[in-house]
Design a protein around this motif. Structure first.
Motif, mmCIF file in Angstrom:
data_model
loop_
_atom_site.group_PDB
_atom_site.id
_atom_site.type_symbol
_atom_site.label_atom_id
_atom_site.label_comp_id
_atom_site.label_asym_id
_atom_site.label_seq_id
_atom_site.Cartn_x
_atom_site.Cartn_y
_atom_site.Cartn_z
ATOM 1 N N UNK A 97 0.996 -1.190 0.153
ATOM 2 C CA UNK A 97 -0.046 0.023 0.129
ATOM 3 C C UNK A 97 0.895 1.212 0.135
ATOM 4 N N UNK A 98 1.910 1.042 0.921
ATOM 5 C CA UNK A 98 2.784 2.329 0.994
ATOM 6 C C UNK A 98 3.459 2.619 -0.331
ATOM 7 N N UNK A 99 4.142 1.719 -1.115
ATOM 8 C CA UNK A 99 4.578 1.663 -2.253
ATOM 9 C C UNK A 99 3.802 2.324 -3.375
ATOM 10 N N UNK A 148 3.134 5.870 -2.936
ATOM 11 C CA UNK A 148 3.996 6.657 -3.665
ATOM 12 C C UNK A 148 4.203 6.684 -5.099
ATOM 13 N N UNK A 149 4.094 5.261 -5.561
ATOM 14 C CA UNK A 149 4.487 5.138 -7.064
ATOM 15 C C UNK A 149 3.204 5.585 -7.551
ATOM 16 N N UNK A 150 2.084 5.640 -7.591
ATOM 17 C CA UNK A 150 0.959 6.259 -8.289
ATOM 18 C C UNK A 150 0.984 7.515 -8.639
ATOM 19 N N UNK A 151 1.089 8.392 -7.597
ATOM 20 C CA UNK A 151 1.127 9.860 -7.744
ATOM 21 C C UNK A 151 2.652 9.990 -8.751
ATOM 22 N N UNK A 152 3.824 9.394 -8.553
ATOM 23 C CA UNK A 152 4.829 9.652 -9.204
ATOM 24 C C UNK A 152 4.641 9.384 -10.818
ATOM 25 N N UNK A 153 3.798 8.565 -10.927
ATOM 26 C CA UNK A 153 3.529 7.828 -12.228
ATOM 27 C C UNK A 153 2.725 8.779 -12.962
ATOM 28 N N UNK A 154 1.561 9.319 -11.967
ATOM 29 C CA UNK A 154 0.741 10.251 -12.997
ATOM 30 C C UNK A 154 1.341 11.483 -13.046
#
Lengths: 386, 298
Positions: B226-228, B231-237
């Motif tokens: 969940x933590x990953x 972070x990853x989803x917002x960075x990707x978007x």
């Protein structure tokens, strides 16, 4: 294990940040896709593919490539950083999207590109002779150039119309002529005036020598395409689904069609007292130049049609978005399928030399088709794999 | 040994039949009419024309048009979001019991899965239920991406798509094409030239929304995932935003902000997502075990 995961996350985060900070993002530069545009002269087919590659093909030798630009394949440069450079800085880069038909002027092939440059290629070698950049922001070039007396006239997305002397590569007018919105269609030019349609709903007549406004006419809708000048009449298509006929002397409207099925975008063709034009939903129309009365009922072409018609052997030739070529009898308005095995749709005007038609498609295929043959395909580029 | 009888819940059966019926109908329709036609007529054209309608009649501002469209979409999908939040809360409440089960059936995977499913069934939650609103958002994003590009029509191909997709009866189009694509420092048809402001806004608002939505998990592996994702989803978007038209990025920002507001409002009404204290969960677990023992004794 937890530490590895944690540091893995931070490493990923840093990588993404590095990409953001360095600006090494392919999407920021060469990104748009054009459609294939084709022109022909002296047995050579000059074309720009949707990928921005410029080619010269030998029409007599089954489309053999005489030269291509760029000569090298684009170098990746790690994260795509090398393509932050512009094409004139990096000869391994193709042009950005090209939509206007290239023009031939002496030894030059003139290509307008979405990357805000007019390119002059040496048509024998394919080397760039010179480029003319549009310095303004949002100065993408969409329409091709119109040549008259050694001067190239063209519009730009920066709302301006330029007149460029090809010999000196200097602007002819003191300052470019400014309209209220994008100019995406080729101008029409005569001895005294330059006529151009703009997306600001106006058609302009500009003094060819000075670049001053002579008259302007509000047609009530954006003009996405080229204007056609014939017999002192300007034919202008609009997003109001009409073709407007204007008196070239003062811009007064002589007649306009009723609302048609789609936008009128492709360049109109005038021939023996009739104007032939297409509407985007996929119909061909023929009207009397004098008063706009229909010559025959609109001909349905089964699929959207962006470009206007050309004449081949006394017939009208048209390509559709669905990838079919039709010929239409000019007198009767009857249609016939000419060739339907095209890969990709036809969005630009074919080049016609005698009974040969050279057609480019939206996916970068070029077809040489002989109208006098039962099986018209002479060659195609790229050649089919055996 | 007694053969266990499986009782079919008629409500559940109706629901399953309806779902599978709809899926089958969609597949048949897609193969008959063509997926491209369905996508164009069912998603792209309605979206594009609604956005144009708002643009034409709400001050000719594309930002207002996107904002109103987003709020409407969010309101339409609000029942799903409420459902998702409730499911998240239930899932959060189950976490300690799921952890207990994992401990209890560490060496018996088959039994663990069975017990977990039993627990989900008892609690009336589906572990995949929370994905539905996100799945529904996906075609909306794809459709919006295409619609925004067509509407702003920065290239002839996009203008051509606009011309083909506008409804014939929509007369106001003549007055509004080409649309005003400039907003503050942005050309809405192109990526943010800054190039950080919009990516940071998209990533920041998405991170906040994710943080509010994500259920606390007692499973360390799940919690780490969940933590990953957070972070990853917002960075990707955020990265996508550097590539996409800024009009679409603004849609992401507005959509995230509206989502945050809705989430906040729902939490105010329904209470925040919290995991049950382990002691309570353990007691419940004991009670359940007790019931099972009694049942088996009978």
């Amino acid at each position: 294990m937890g530490i590895v995961k944690k540091w893995g996350r931070y490493a990923l985060l840093l990588l993404v940040l590095a990409v953001l900070v360095t600006g090494c993002m392919p999407g920021r530069t060469v990104s748009n896709v054009g459609w294939t545009v084709v022109t022909a002269e002296d047995g050579i087919i000059y074309t720009v593919l949707p990928t921005g590659e410029v080619l010269a093909l030998d029409a007599e030798r089954e489309g053999e490539v005489l030269w291509r630009y760029p000569t090298k394949k684009s170098g990746g440069g790690g994260l795509g950083c090398s393509i932050v450079q512009k094409p004139e800085e990096n000869a391994s880069l193709p042009l950005d999207a090209v939509y206007g038909i290239p023009a031939l002027a002496g030894d030059l092939l003139l290509v307008t590109s979405y990357d805000q440059h007019l390119y002059a290629f040496d048509k024998k070698t394919g080397e760039i002779a010179w480029t003319f950049p549009i310095e303004e922001e949002d100065g993408a070039l969409v329409g091709g150039v119109t040549l008259y007396d050694g001067i190239a006239y063209f519009g730009s997305s920066d709302h301006k119309v330029y007149a460029l002397d090809l010999a000196s590569q200097k602007l002819v007018w003191e300052k470019p002529f400014t309209t209220g919105n994008r100019v995406w269609g080729e101008p029409a030019v005569d001895e005294e005036h330059v006529y151009v349609g703009s997306m600001d709903h106006y058609v302009y007549a500009i003094d060819r020598q000075t670049g001053e406004l002579i008259w302007k006419k509000d047609i009530g809708a954006s003009v996405p395409g080229a204007v056609t000048l014939a017999n002192g009449i300007l034919f202008v298509g609009g997003v109001d689904r009409r073709l407007h006929a204007l008196d070239a002397r003062d811009g007064s409207e002589l007649w306009q069609t009723e609302e048609l099925g789609g936008w009128v975008w492709g360049e109109a063709l005038v021939h023996q007292g009739y104007v032939y034009f297409t509407s985007l939903e996929g119909t061909l129309h023929a009207r009397s130049v004098a008063d706009g009365t229909p010559r025959w009922r609109p001909v349905s072409l089964d699929s959207p049609v962006r470009a206007g018609p050309v004449i081949i052997d006394g017939h009208l030739l048209l390509g559709t978005e669905a990838g079919a070529l039709f010929v239409v009898d000019m007198e009767k308005g009857t249609r016939e399928r000419f060739y339907t095995d095209l890969k990709g749709g036809v969005l630009s005007r074919p080049a016609v030399v005698g009974k040969m038609a050279y057609v480019g498609t939206a996916v970068g295929h070029i077809y040489a088709l002989d109208y006098s043959r039962r099986d018209p395909l002479v060659w195609e580029y790229p050649p089919p794999k055996k | 040994m007694q053969a266990s009888k499986t009782q079919i819940d008629p409500k559940q059966l109706r629901k399953s039949l309806l779902t599978w019926g709809l899926i089958a109908a969609a597949i048949i329709a897609g193969s008959q009419i063509g997926w491209g036609v369905i996508w164009r007529e069912g998603v792209i054209r309605p979206m594009l024309n609604i956005l144009l309608f708002f643009y034409a009649y709400l001050g000719r501002s594309f930002i207002i048009s996107i904002a109103v469209f987003t709020i409407l979409l969010r309101l339409l999908t609000m029942p799903l979001q409420i459902k998702q939040i409730r499911a998240s809360k239930k899932m959060a409440a189950l976490q300690p019991r799921l952890a207990e089960l994992q401990k209890k059936y560490k060496g018996n995977k088959e039994r663990l899965v069975m017990e977990q499913q039993k627990l989900y069934k008892e609690a009336g939650v589906s572990p995949l239920g929370g994905c539905l609103p996100t799945l529904i958002q996906l075609p909306i994003w794809f459709g919006l991406y295409q619609s925004i590009n067509s509407i702003l029509a920065d290239t002839p191909l996009e203008l051509m798509n606009l011309g083909k997709n506008v409804y014939a009866g929509f007369r106001a189009i003549v007055d509004i094409v080409p649309l005003q694509s400039h907003f503050l420092w942005l050309n809405l048809a192109k990526p943010d030239p800054s190039p950080f402001i919009l990516p940071v806004l998209v990533a920041g608002t998405m991170w906040l929304q994710q943080k509010m939505i994500t259920q606390p998990s007692s499973d360390p592996q799940q919690a780490s995932m969940n933590q990953t994702m957070q972070i990853m989803m917002p960075l990707m978007f955020g990265y996508f935003t550097t590539q996409f038209a800024s009009g679409l990025a603004l849609y992401f920002v507005i959509s995230n902000v509206v989502g945050i507001v809705i989430q906040w409002a729902i939490e105010r009404i329904e209470g925040p997502i919290t995991a049950e204290p382990a002691s309570v969960a353990a007691e419940k677990e004991k009670a359940t075990d007790g019931k099972q023992v009694r049942k088996s004794k009978r």
